[in-house]
Motif scaffolding. Sequence first.
Motif, PDB file in Angstrom:
ATOM      1  N   VAL A  22       0.853  -1.199   0.000  1.00 58.96           N
ATOM      2  CA  VAL A  22       0.000   0.000   0.000  1.00 58.96           C
ATOM      3  C   VAL A  22       0.886   1.245   0.000  1.00 58.96           C
ATOM      4  N   PHE A  25       2.066   1.730  -3.350  1.00 59.67           N
ATOM      5  CA  PHE A  25       0.971   2.293  -4.149  1.00 59.67           C
ATOM      6  C   PHE A  25       0.898   3.804  -3.954  1.00 59.67           C
ATOM      7  N   PRO A  32      -3.301   0.135  -9.103  1.00 61.74           N
ATOM      8  CA  PRO A  32      -4.404  -0.446  -8.319  1.00 61.74           C
ATOM      9  C   PRO A  32      -4.556  -1.944  -8.595  1.00 61.74           C
ATOM     10  N   GLU A  33      -4.414  -2.332  -9.863  1.00 66.95           N
ATOM     11  CA  GLU A  33      -4.527  -3.749 -10.214  1.00 66.95           C
ATOM     12  C   GLU A  33      -3.422  -4.569  -9.549  1.00 66.95           C
ATOM     13  N   LEU A  35      -2.415  -4.146  -6.535  1.00 65.67           N
ATOM     14  CA  LEU A  35      -2.879  -4.461  -5.180  1.00 65.67           C
ATOM     15  C   LEU A  35      -3.778  -5.697  -5.211  1.00 65.67           C
ATOM     16  N   ILE A  36      -4.619  -5.783  -6.231  1.00 72.77           N
ATOM     17  CA  ILE A  36      -5.500  -6.949  -6.345  1.00 72.77           C
ATOM     18  C   ILE A  36      -4.659  -8.206  -6.587  1.00 72.77           C
ATOM     19  N   TYR A 106       0.641  -2.311 -16.756  1.00 73.87           N
ATOM     20  CA  TYR A 106      -0.039  -1.026 -16.891  1.00 73.87           C
ATOM     21  C   TYR A 106       1.041   0.052 -16.971  1.00 73.87           C
TER      22      TYR A 106
ATOM     23  N   VAL B  22     -11.633  -1.327  -9.214  1.00 73.23           N
ATOM     24  CA  VAL B  22     -10.650  -0.261  -9.438  1.00 73.23           C
ATOM     25  C   VAL B  22     -11.383   1.058  -9.684  1.00 73.23           C
ATOM     26  N   PRO B  32      -7.234   1.201  -0.508  1.00 72.71           N
ATOM     27  CA  PRO B  32      -6.223   0.354  -1.164  1.00 72.71           C
ATOM     28  C   PRO B  32      -6.242  -1.069  -0.600  1.00 72.71           C
ATOM     29  N   LEU B  35      -8.660  -3.346  -2.222  1.00 74.59           N
ATOM     30  CA  LEU B  35      -8.247  -3.961  -3.485  1.00 74.59           C
ATOM     31  C   LEU B  35      -7.506  -5.270  -3.208  1.00 74.59           C
ATOM     32  N   ILE B  36      -6.663  -5.252  -2.186  1.00 74.57           N
ATOM     33  CA  ILE B  36      -5.922  -6.481  -1.844  1.00 74.57           C
ATOM     34  C   ILE B  36      -6.897  -7.563  -1.377  1.00 74.57           C
ATOM     35  N   GLY B  39      -8.467  -9.312  -4.202  1.00 72.57           N
ATOM     36  CA  GLY B  39      -7.579 -10.314  -4.795  1.00 72.57           C
ATOM     37  C   GLY B  39      -7.608 -11.620  -4.025  1.00 72.57           C
TER      38      GLY B  39
END
Lengths: 256, 256
Positions: A22, A25, A32-33, A35-36, A106, B22, B32, B35-36, B39
């Motif tokens: 984070v 980030f 952001p992707e 983090l996923i 990205y 997102v 943030p 987002l994790i 995932g």
Amino acid sequence: MDINIPSNHPRAKSLYVRELLVRGFKNGLVAPEGLIAQGRGESFDYLLGEKTSKVAQISARAASSALLLAKCPVLSVNGNVAALCSNEIVDLSNIVNAPIEVNLFYRNNNRERAIEKQLKESGAKIVLGVGSRASAIIPELQSERRRVDPNGLYKADTVLIPLEDGDRAKAFVNMGKTVIAIDLNPLSRTARSAQITIVDNIIRAIPRMIAAAKQLMDKNNKHLMERLVKEFDNRENLLESLRLIQGGIGARPRRY
Amino acid sequence: MDINIPSNHPRAKSLYVRELLVRGFKNGLVAPEGLIAQGRGESFDYLLGEKTSKVAQISARAASSALLLAKCPVLSVNGNVAALCSNEIVDLSNIVNAPIEVNLFYRNNNRERAIEKQLKESGAKIVLGVGSRASAIIPELQSERRRVDPNGLYKADTVLIPLEDGDRAKAFVNMGKTVIAIDLNPLSRTARSAQITIVDNIIRAIPRMIAAAKQLMDKNNKHLMERLVKEFDNRENLLESLRLIQGGIGARPRRY
């Protein structure tokens, strides 16, 4: 940013790593992707018991051998890698004598520059793949993902691609490169495309690779390293990692 | 924001949901860390084959019954829930006659307001838990996580807590509430603390709950609903979900 995790939380260590990302980030390194993607890895790591397996140790040794034996090795770095272990990547780069290239799914200018800055602060002298440097094209890919450095990933014979997308991993294999992946999901296309897949958290995998490289880097070990690479069976490695995940699901202590 | 996913990507649907989140992040709804968390859920959903299991269907029916039978039900909503399915949550709220409360792990004023705005745009008339409304305290929690609305989660007898933290799920149980969780990880503390856990993607679970509630809401079904709740065995539900995940790992088509 302070990283403030309740110390009595049962998964404090994993939360700490999460906060590192984070922070990356917030510093513009991580999309952001990204983090996923970190979250997806967390689940597999959780099922693996958040520790390095024996097969992952063997993979790390084979991976370091392949990098040391390569004529033109390159370490690919994206935002998540830079946020989680830029110091360690720079150490590995020095030990196996492989340049670092920024390689983003990205891609955008600010993120490229932020990652370059982070790597330079960690001691990297040259960072490939930034700005107009990324002028070569991976033939089978579309969009910004296909741009690489002609002096880096494009001409490399062996590439380390931690936390990589499946399309790109496959494209590197199709270009004839030896591909080393770090991926916690043994079912992913990246894991299945690579010749050597380290199924482990990058936080643990890179230090293992550094330790293995230090141990192996002597010239007298050339035959040993060739054997470690030749005898490495990625199919068996992935199947064993899957068995560990399945076993981990069954064996985890729980009360219902 | 355009959501632009290569249509030939093997996991286009999952990528679309990811981009919804997102977008929610860019609109200030999602933290943030959210987002994790998304995932982490994605991995379990992937292992479940990204479809609703039979036990998840049964859980959704029991969950809707519990909400319809409750004297004071409340639906808890965080940023991820608002980003992924605010329309559906408002529908469910109307059908089971339960108010919506904003309840955040990473509470801050802007995010609260952004979520409230999103829910109101989806048709919610009242949104609890925002600003000074969140003046009651969950006894066993520390930090901002403990604040709830005295007219909402605090006095509720039955709460739906999708994508919730384990500490807070447990605290609600300890306050004597009937807790319904939506959680893709059957091993999580949230999943194990709740009386009814729907092990499914919220994107699929809420529409299932709506369908079940519409079917059951007739007064004549009171005994049926009581039976669905009484006979629901969360332990067996979680064990079966685990078996599905384990089986899914073994059965997934793959080539090495």
